[in-house]
Design a protein around this motif. Sequence first.
Motif, PDB file in Angstrom:
ATOM      1  N   GLY A 336      -9.482   3.690  17.850  1.00 59.97           N
ATOM      2  CA  GLY A 336      -9.473   4.578  18.788  1.00 59.97           C
ATOM      3  C   GLY A 336      -8.782   5.784  18.278  1.00 59.97           C
ATOM      4  N   ARG A 337      -9.119   7.007  18.805  1.00 55.78           N
ATOM      5  CA  ARG A 337      -8.624   8.392  18.271  1.00 55.78           C
ATOM      6  C   ARG A 337      -6.696   8.268  18.706  1.00 55.78           C
ATOM      7  N   GLU A 338      -6.567   7.692  19.620  1.00 57.24           N
ATOM      8  CA  GLU A 338      -5.283   7.565  19.815  1.00 57.24           C
ATOM      9  C   GLU A 338      -4.360   6.996  18.999  1.00 57.24           C
ATOM     10  N   TYR A 339      -4.687   5.748  18.152  1.00 52.95           N
ATOM     11  CA  TYR A 339      -4.289   5.363  17.184  1.00 52.95           C
ATOM     12  C   TYR A 339      -4.330   6.063  15.611  1.00 52.95           C
ATOM     13  N   VAL A 340      -5.646   6.583  15.609  1.00 50.96           N
ATOM     14  CA  VAL A 340      -5.761   7.476  14.324  1.00 50.96           C
ATOM     15  C   VAL A 340      -5.010   8.602  14.391  1.00 50.96           C
ATOM     16  N   GLU A 341      -4.707   9.221  15.593  1.00 52.67           N
ATOM     17  CA  GLU A 341      -4.031  10.757  15.482  1.00 52.67           C
ATOM     18  C   GLU A 341      -2.540  10.352  15.536  1.00 52.67           C
ATOM     19  N   ASP A 342      -2.170   9.075  15.764  1.00 53.78           N
ATOM     20  CA  ASP A 342      -0.709   8.939  15.707  1.00 53.78           C
ATOM     21  C   ASP A 342       0.068   8.992  14.386  1.00 53.78           C
ATOM     22  N   PRO A 343       1.349  10.008  14.140  1.00 50.47           N
ATOM     23  CA  PRO A 343       1.308  10.092  12.903  1.00 50.47           C
ATOM     24  C   PRO A 343       2.212   8.736  12.147  1.00 50.47           C
ATOM     25  N   LEU A 344       2.660   7.600  13.041  1.00 53.65           N
ATOM     26  CA  LEU A 344       2.900   6.480  12.557  1.00 53.65           C
ATOM     27  C   LEU A 344       2.022   5.604  12.031  1.00 53.65           C
ATOM     28  N   THR A 345       0.665   5.694  12.281  1.00 51.05           N
ATOM     29  CA  THR A 345      -0.378   4.900  11.943  1.00 51.05           C
ATOM     30  C   THR A 345      -0.598   5.277  10.395  1.00 51.05           C
ATOM     31  N   LEU A 346      -0.310   4.067   9.608  1.00 50.45           N
ATOM     32  CA  LEU A 346      -0.400   4.158   8.224  1.00 50.45           C
ATOM     33  C   LEU A 346      -1.414   3.247   7.540  1.00 50.45           C
ATOM     34  N   LEU A 347      -2.129   4.022   6.457  1.00 51.90           N
ATOM     35  CA  LEU A 347      -2.809   2.879   5.324  1.00 51.90           C
ATOM     36  C   LEU A 347      -1.380   2.474   4.571  1.00 51.90           C
ATOM     37  N   ALA A 348      -0.750   1.367   4.788  1.00 47.98           N
ATOM     38  CA  ALA A 348       0.616   1.092   4.111  1.00 47.98           C
ATOM     39  C   ALA A 348       0.157   0.387   2.937  1.00 47.98           C
ATOM     40  N   LEU A 349       1.178   0.919   1.989  1.00 41.64           N
ATOM     41  CA  LEU A 349       0.940   0.291   0.454  1.00 41.64           C
ATOM     42  C   LEU A 349       2.412  -0.517   0.171  1.00 41.64           C
ATOM     43  N   THR A 350       3.526  -0.075   1.001  1.00 39.60           N
ATOM     44  CA  THR A 350       4.789  -0.971   0.698  1.00 39.60           C
ATOM     45  C   THR A 350       5.306  -1.660   1.764  1.00 39.60           C
ATOM     46  N   LEU A 351       6.049  -2.484   1.777  1.00 38.62           N
ATOM     47  CA  LEU A 351       6.565  -3.501   2.881  1.00 38.62           C
ATOM     48  C   LEU A 351       8.287  -3.239   2.416  1.00 38.62           C
ATOM     49  N   ASN A 352       8.854  -2.875   3.169  1.00 37.99           N
ATOM     50  CA  ASN A 352      10.544  -2.974   2.870  1.00 37.99           C
ATOM     51  C   ASN A 352      10.874  -2.423   1.336  1.00 37.99           C
ATOM     52  N   GLY A 353       9.982  -1.366   1.119  1.00 37.27           N
ATOM     53  CA  GLY A 353      10.187  -0.704  -0.202  1.00 37.27           C
ATOM     54  C   GLY A 353       9.787  -1.391  -1.259  1.00 37.27           C
ATOM     55  N   GLU A 354       8.981  -2.518  -0.980  1.00 37.78           N
ATOM     56  CA  GLU A 354       8.323  -3.245  -2.191  1.00 37.78           C
ATOM     57  C   GLU A 354       6.654  -3.192  -2.088  1.00 37.78           C
ATOM     58  N   VAL A 355       6.120  -3.189  -3.193  1.00 34.84           N
ATOM     59  CA  VAL A 355       4.665  -3.110  -3.106  1.00 34.84           C
ATOM     60  C   VAL A 355       4.280  -4.522  -2.560  1.00 34.84           C
ATOM     61  N   LEU A 356       3.184  -4.185  -1.408  1.00 33.54           N
ATOM     62  CA  LEU A 356       2.592  -5.470  -0.679  1.00 33.54           C
ATOM     63  C   LEU A 356       2.297  -6.383  -1.390  1.00 33.54           C
ATOM     64  N   SER A 357       2.887  -7.847  -1.089  1.00 32.04           N
ATOM     65  CA  SER A 357       2.423  -8.816  -1.509  1.00 32.04           C
ATOM     66  C   SER A 357       0.656  -9.106  -1.300  1.00 32.04           C
ATOM     67  N   GLN A 358       0.244 -10.020  -1.972  1.00 28.33           N
ATOM     68  CA  GLN A 358      -1.224 -10.071  -1.651  1.00 28.33           C
ATOM     69  C   GLN A 358      -1.490 -10.921  -0.410  1.00 28.33           C
ATOM     70  N   ASP A 359      -0.589 -11.615   0.125  1.00 28.39           N
ATOM     71  CA  ASP A 359      -0.883 -12.365   1.348  1.00 28.39           C
ATOM     72  C   ASP A 359      -0.360 -11.254   2.350  1.00 28.39           C
ATOM     73  N   HIS A 360       0.350 -10.129   2.051  1.00 31.21           N
ATOM     74  CA  HIS A 360       0.412  -9.167   2.939  1.00 31.21           C
ATOM     75  C   HIS A 360      -0.581  -7.999   3.002  1.00 31.21           C
ATOM     76  N   GLY A 361      -1.644  -8.100   2.114  1.00 34.68           N
ATOM     77  CA  GLY A 361      -2.739  -7.251   2.235  1.00 34.68           C
ATOM     78  C   GLY A 361      -2.914  -6.315   1.033  1.00 34.68           C
ATOM     79  N   TYR A 362      -2.154  -6.823  -0.176  1.00 30.83           N
ATOM     80  CA  TYR A 362      -2.197  -5.601  -1.225  1.00 30.83           C
ATOM     81  C   TYR A 362      -3.893  -5.529  -1.503  1.00 30.83           C
ATOM     82  N   PRO A 363      -4.081  -4.430  -2.008  1.00 31.25           N
ATOM     83  CA  PRO A 363      -3.242  -3.213  -2.183  1.00 31.25           C
ATOM     84  C   PRO A 363      -2.820  -2.270  -0.952  1.00 31.25           C
TER      85      PRO A 363
END
Length: 386
Positions: A336-363
């Motif tokens: 919904g729009r509340e989540y989409v508009e929230d500045p903390l909602t990300l299409l995340a590429l890294t986790l704790n400074g590292e590229v996502l592992s495949q099990d965590h959703g890479y890419p």
Amino acid sequence: MTPRTRRRPVLPPVRPPSFSGRLHDARTATAVGRWLGLAFAVCFVTGLISHYLQHPPGWLANGLPSRPVWGYRLTQGLHIASGLAAIVLLLAKLWAVYPRLFLWPPLRSVRHALERLSVAVLVSTAVFQVFTGLLNVVEWYPWPFSFVPVHFAVAWVVAGSILLHLAVKAPEIRAHWSRRSAGTLELPAEDARDRRSLLLGVGAAVGAVTLTTVGQSFTPLKRLDLLAPRHPDHGPQGLPVNRTAAAAGVTPAALRDWRLEVLGPRPLTLTLDQLRALPQARARLPIACVEGWSVEAYWSGVRLRDLVARAGGRPDAGVRVVSLEVRGAYRVMEMGREYVEDPLTLLALTLNGEVLSQDHGYPARIIAPNRPGVLQTKWVTRLEVV
């Protein structure tokens, strides 16, 4: 020689068992029932929150709040903790009242028959609810039905049965609510001591179960996380994983030519390098799963609202997220729009400074505040502006 006549053995008359222990009484049942009722109430309310966050009706989808960021983590942690406590309390309650199952005659009137039927419904649904919930925590499903809708439906039956039981038993509960109640004034001192010992033992068991499992969501107690099926620090990149890439059918070959499609008034397609070249944002957010575990981590990637704007979406737009996984109930997720508009909602590429592992959703994966883990979609391949 005349054979001796064999005498048939005389069987003793069948009598219902008798129980003389004073702790199998209404006072003990009421004392345990107060805490059991509280545990079921917390479990029911937090379960409703969890269900409607996962499966919101259309009229609610755009109004679900994205704040506080730790909201779902708190409510789902309470849901699992109160459900586990309810198992101990339910067993203690059944121990206190089970002699009544052997009252004779079993049915004394139509009213009594209806009362016993209501108790049978209450006990069977309560046992079903807590033990199927326990098996869901460990992700073992030895039944042919879908857990979520059945668990949700039976929760309403349990809640209704408890309210009916309270209404029917209100006079008896009132008479045994406290030490000064009319029904408990003449108890011998040794019985009172035994009851206190029993209740302290039940309380200690509830405390032990809670302390050895709550660390999976309340991380300051993670060192005591001995009985929970997951530890918040165990898993790829220091986070647990419920669903691996292999289980979802996401193979390295499927990721080789990965592109992100963003469908809207101005559709676009982005490679991973192009996504990394866009303005990046960083957020510390918890990921909290329906099984009860949760842990905070640092995520970075592209704000979802920025991608929606690039595709020509309006500020009040929602988003449909499609995953690469080939099987699974949450392969397509709507936000919904509340989540989409929230500045903390990300299409995340890294986790704790590292590229996502495949099990965590890479890419790329979704990470949003106050959101169930099953809706933090991994292996995102398409965003549709709705």
